[in-house]
Design a protein around this motif. Sequence first.
Motif, PDB file in Angstrom:
ATOM      1  N   ARG A   1      28.969  53.604  19.902  1.00 13.21           N
ATOM      2  CA  ARG A   1      30.092  52.988  19.210  1.00 13.21           C
ATOM      3  C   ARG A   1      31.361  53.793  19.387  1.00 13.21           C
ATOM      4  O   ARG A   1      32.446  53.233  19.523  1.00 13.21           O
ATOM      5  CB  ARG A   1      29.791  52.928  17.707  1.00 13.21           C
ATOM      6  N   LEU A   2      31.217  55.088  19.353  1.00 12.60           N
ATOM      7  CA  LEU A   2      32.412  55.930  19.258  1.00 12.60           C
ATOM      8  C   LEU A   2      32.573  56.801  20.490  1.00 12.60           C
ATOM      9  O   LEU A   2      33.651  56.908  21.050  1.00 12.60           O
ATOM     10  CB  LEU A   2      32.270  56.810  18.018  1.00 12.60           C
TER      11      LEU A   2
ATOM     12  N   GLU B   1      29.534  48.743  22.496  1.00 12.85           N
ATOM     13  CA  GLU B   1      28.154  49.157  22.302  1.00 12.85           C
ATOM     14  C   GLU B   1      27.226  48.388  23.237  1.00 12.85           C
ATOM     15  O   GLU B   1      26.281  48.957  23.785  1.00 12.85           O
ATOM     16  CB  GLU B   1      27.776  48.900  20.851  1.00 12.85           C
TER      17      GLU B   1
ATOM     18  N   ARG C   1      38.082  45.442  14.656  1.00 10.25           N
ATOM     19  CA  ARG C   1      37.695  46.611  15.419  1.00 10.25           C
ATOM     20  C   ARG C   1      36.180  46.650  15.591  1.00 10.25           C
ATOM     21  O   ARG C   1      35.681  47.018  16.648  1.00 10.25           O
ATOM     22  CB  ARG C   1      38.189  47.855  14.692  1.00 10.25           C
ATOM     23  N   GLU C   2      35.453  46.260  14.559  1.00  9.90           N
ATOM     24  CA  GLU C   2      33.995  46.273  14.672  1.00  9.90           C
ATOM     25  C   GLU C   2      33.523  45.332  15.777  1.00  9.90           C
ATOM     26  O   GLU C   2      32.563  45.638  16.481  1.00  9.90           O
ATOM     27  CB  GLU C   2      33.360  45.854  13.346  1.00  9.90           C
ATOM     28  N   TYR C   3      34.205  44.175  15.937  1.00  9.68           N
ATOM     29  CA  TYR C   3      33.798  43.278  17.018  1.00  9.68           C
ATOM     30  C   TYR C   3      34.026  43.944  18.376  1.00  9.68           C
ATOM     31  O   TYR C   3      33.174  43.849  19.274  1.00  9.68           O
ATOM     32  CB  TYR C   3      34.578  41.961  16.939  1.00  9.68           C
TER      33      TYR C   3
ATOM     34  N   PHE D   1      39.704  46.585  10.432  1.00  9.81           N
ATOM     35  CA  PHE D   1      38.385  47.136  10.725  1.00  9.81           C
ATOM     36  C   PHE D   1      37.396  46.036  11.084  1.00  9.81           C
ATOM     37  O   PHE D   1      36.488  46.270  11.865  1.00  9.81           O
ATOM     38  CB  PHE D   1      37.870  47.969   9.544  1.00  9.81           C
ATOM     39  N   ARG D   2      37.614  44.843  10.528  1.00 10.40           N
ATOM     40  CA  ARG D   2      36.748  43.728  10.912  1.00 10.40           C
ATOM     41  C   ARG D   2      36.894  43.456  12.404  1.00 10.40           C
ATOM     42  O   ARG D   2      35.903  43.413  13.141  1.00 10.40           O
ATOM     43  CB  ARG D   2      37.152  42.499  10.102  1.00 10.40           C
TER      44      ARG D   2
ATOM     45  N   ASP E   1      31.391  46.400  18.955  1.00 15.81           N
ATOM     46  CA  ASP E   1      30.144  45.753  19.371  1.00 15.81           C
ATOM     47  C   ASP E   1      30.145  45.532  20.876  1.00 15.81           C
ATOM     48  O   ASP E   1      29.120  45.737  21.548  1.00 15.81           O
ATOM     49  CB  ASP E   1      29.984  44.410  18.673  1.00 15.81           C
TER      50      ASP E   1
ATOM     51  N   SER F   1      35.149  47.086   6.098  1.00 19.25           N
ATOM     52  CA  SER F   1      34.692  45.739   5.765  1.00 19.25           C
ATOM     53  C   SER F   1      33.259  45.428   6.151  1.00 19.25           C
ATOM     54  O   SER F   1      32.543  44.824   5.381  1.00 19.25           O
ATOM     55  CB  SER F   1      35.634  44.718   6.389  1.00 19.25           C
ATOM     56  N   ARG F   2      32.801  45.824   7.325  1.00 15.75           N
ATOM     57  CA  ARG F   2      31.467  45.365   7.707  1.00 15.75           C
ATOM     58  C   ARG F   2      30.374  46.066   6.925  1.00 15.75           C
ATOM     59  O   ARG F   2      29.431  45.438   6.462  1.00 15.75           O
ATOM     60  CB  ARG F   2      31.220  45.579   9.194  1.00 15.75           C
TER      61      ARG F   2
ATOM     62  N   PRO G   1      31.132  64.217  28.927  1.00 20.52           N
ATOM     63  CA  PRO G   1      30.890  63.777  27.545  1.00 20.52           C
ATOM     64  C   PRO G   1      31.711  64.538  26.512  1.00 20.52           C
ATOM     65  O   PRO G   1      31.948  64.024  25.428  1.00 20.52           O
ATOM     66  CB  PRO G   1      29.397  64.041  27.349  1.00 20.52           C
TER      67      PRO G   1
ATOM     68  N   TYR H   1      38.935  60.688  19.790  1.00 20.77           N
ATOM     69  CA  TYR H   1      37.679  59.988  19.532  1.00 20.77           C
ATOM     70  C   TYR H   1      37.895  58.550  19.106  1.00 20.77           C
ATOM     71  O   TYR H   1      36.943  57.842  18.852  1.00 20.77           O
ATOM     72  CB  TYR H   1      36.849  60.739  18.490  1.00 20.77           C
ATOM     73  N   ILE H   2      39.145  58.125  18.983  1.00 23.07           N
ATOM     74  CA  ILE H   2      39.365  56.727  18.627  1.00 23.07           C
ATOM     75  C   ILE H   2      39.308  55.858  19.877  1.00 23.07           C
ATOM     76  O   ILE H   2      38.871  54.728  19.835  1.00 23.07           O
ATOM     77  CB  ILE H   2      40.689  56.599  17.878  1.00 23.07           C
TER      78      ILE H   2
ATOM     79  N   PHE I   1      42.921  50.550  14.986  1.00 24.87           N
ATOM     80  CA  PHE I   1      42.624  51.654  14.075  1.00 24.87           C
ATOM     81  C   PHE I   1      43.918  52.253  13.541  1.00 24.87           C
ATOM     82  O   PHE I   1      44.029  52.580  12.361  1.00 24.87           O
ATOM     83  CB  PHE I   1      41.807  52.717  14.803  1.00 24.87           C
TER      84      PHE I   1
ATOM     85  N   CYS J   1      35.273  63.404  14.667  1.00 23.16           N
ATOM     86  CA  CYS J   1      34.880  62.048  15.073  1.00 23.16           C
ATOM     87  C   CYS J   1      34.062  61.337  14.003  1.00 23.16           C
ATOM     88  O   CYS J   1      34.233  60.149  13.783  1.00 23.16           O
ATOM     89  CB  CYS J   1      34.061  62.096  16.351  1.00 23.16           C
TER      90      CYS J   1
ATOM     91  N   ARG K   1      35.128  63.539  22.746  1.00 23.12           N
ATOM     92  CA  ARG K   1      35.424  64.057  21.407  1.00 23.12           C
ATOM     93  C   ARG K   1      36.863  64.509  21.276  1.00 23.12           C
ATOM     94  O   ARG K   1      37.215  65.117  20.272  1.00 23.12           O
ATOM     95  CB  ARG K   1      34.480  65.219  21.075  1.00 23.12           C
TER      96      ARG K   1
END
Lengths: 273, 410, 169
Positions: free
Chosen positions: B166-167, B160, B152-154, B149-150, B157, C53-54, B77, B84-85, B130, C42, B81
Amino acid sequence: MMRPYTPKDNVQAKAYYTDRFWVAPRIAEEPVPKEGIYAEDLDALSAKCKVLKAYIQRGQLVIHIDPKDNITALKTLKEERWYEMLSEMSAVDFLAERGGFEVFYQILNLNTAQRIRIKCFVDENEAIESVNPLYRSADWAEREMWDLMGVKVNNHPYLKRLIMPDDWEGHPLRKTYPLEGDEFAQWYEVDKIFGKEARDIIGPENRDPARIDRYDTERFARLGHEVPRGTPPEELKKLEEEGVVTPVRYQEEEGVFLVKDLNEEPKVLDKRK
Amino acid sequence: MQQTNKLQPFFENLEFEREDNHMVINFGPQHPSAHGQLRLILELDGEQVVRAVPDIGYLHRGMEKMAENMIYNEFLPTTDRMDYIAATSNNYGYALAVERLLGIEDKVPRRAKVIRTILLELNRIISHLFWLATHALDVGAMSVFLYCFREREYAMDLMEDYCGARLTHSAVRIGGVPLDLPEGWLGQLAKYVNELPNNIKDYEDLLTENRIWRMRLEGVGVIDADLAKSWGCTGPILRATGIEYDIRKEEPYELYDELEFDIPVTDTGDSYGRYKLYMEEMRQSVRIIQQLITMYDKTEPELMAHVPQYISAPKEDIMTQNYSLMQHFVLVTQGMRPPVGEVYVPTESPKGELGFYINSQGDPYPYRLKVRAPSFWHCGILQDLLPGCYIADIVTIIGNTNIVFGEIDR
Amino acid sequence: MAQHQVNYTQSGGLPVALTTVDKILNWGRSNSVWALTYGLACCAIEMMASGASRYDFDRFGTIFRASPRQADVMIVAGTLTKKHSEFIRRLYDQMTEPKWVISMGSCANTGGMFNTYATVQGVDRIIPVDMYLPGCAPRPETLQYAVMLLQQKIRKESANKSQKPKRLV
């Protein structure tokens, strides 16, 4: 009575139990094949300098050389055998067992995708020659090695601490350096920002994440023993000795907000909801 | 009301009385476009940089020291870190290094390999998105940041749904993966990767022919092949100099030798060329994932390698068989004991060659673990790259080299 | 054209809402909490995500500022190392009052998993902290909730007095 002696030369974590008859297996050190690229590399190298030992481990050629030959060896491999990239170099601390460091250079031939690890053993007070003229990447790698391990490097253009602050004491990656730092490290930020006199006010670092100080009235509530916030611990101890107990008043009895009386009769459901 | 402290106002990086017209300024360590905690000490002649000295170490957390004090599974784990991207690529690099040290690399079940490769490529997409977002933001294109970022969020998800984080994913274990893919996950993934090329095209429409973007990127931060090789640059920086070297092709690991994909190469060596490489690499990742989705169904449901000496048995065995429980107990409390020896294992992380050097002395703790982080060298090259360019280009170059301080300082 | 008519005799006076200075100042302060981008590790990525955006931080009136002199709240996002500790104190001192600090993530709270020689074991050894966010890394929702709580805290404060000295550690 004497305190039991604990060795100080390696303070890293150790296995707390090892079977008496345990013999650690070793990864096979295969001989270098007679033909192939590695054989040619080895021939080119042994023509120029002394090869102490050469074998193949997990698919990569490992060559042990004398630390004085490091420039010659890397120059031969770079210019004659096109090992043009120094992908990694660092040192391994063997101060306790052998009194020195094992420095390794991990080089890569981009045309054939072959990797060689050149290793040499440097005594603690011996310095190794910088390979910065051959590979620019050695600039930072050697600075890092000096900073964290304390391996001395000769003729480096700018040998200065890279990772740790300039006024740091000690070389953190040595085995004698504890993980949580020595006294200097533990008080570094307090000494630097507030001065040594602030050590008493700020207090030592809490390295135990599960620690609960029962006399701390700032962070912890004392149900049934309520005192005003910031009461000094001496008073608390006195109150405790006297056995002063505040009766708990629950939310239901218009007492302390959010303190619920959980002693009610449990509800038993006839069937699952 | 302030607490009193000893800090004096400092001007040690500003020299007021100099013979020449050069000015020394300090950049960082806390600067929004430094991508972390980079401190640069720049000597300027007008707006031109004469000398640049990067100062790193502001995020040194002692990970290599931590590794020496942890059993092998415990350290995994922590590798999250570092970069972290794209956390899974670190997990994977470490897991592969340990597997090769143990010699169980080929015992990893095929389904685990498929899942790992999917996650690696998904992380490559996340990382590249990113990179594009922050780089465009630095150069001044705010809307690209929001669009990236839109997307990237998908992708986050999806990550997740698979691993719960998430990260910091920790989605790979030594010897396999802990979980099978959730139901319907592959369908969502397919939907996402089918949609992504259209979005990549949108970004390209916004940027590729954009006059400002081209002016800021073309001919800026030119790295030629010799400099890149000498500094140990890998990944897109090396491939932008015309050298076609991708560890996925040259020293294949996982399923990369069975997959069809191209390695984009350009020989411009400048920031604009690298931008085009990143965009093309995202498309190739999409192509890889599409192939992997079809591979998944043909695999057996086994997820962890069966090596009782090193790796715990599946949960059902632990609960039912006494010997498996004992093995599991020993492995958790004492840790596995790999053979004596050393390995250096390179993998192609989104930023370049991520290598782990592990020296084992037969103890449950690594004797020495060295992380070869690509960003370390990509940050070091700044001292040769920045002299001669203008102040405005510094931001472009730092953004374009795609450095992450978690892995530079470790 | 529409005409606005005020009947002064009937509606009891001028079109005025009465409030206290405290309330109106705090209303302004709490709805424009500008944050100093203190991305260290991080958690900075999650901080960026909450501004993107979200999650859209702007709807709380939270805009990230790069200069400490324009910021109200310092979000310490990530691991604070000993080498960096000096600078965080410097930047905190440069912020104008009133100022608040959110410590985001386990590393900033207590050092987290990095129990090593190089990590400051809790940013509250150096600067006073108002709010601690748990998590490694905390989700953007956590950060937004923290900012909402901070807004509540600001509304309760007395606006025309200078802030009380906060406890360190």
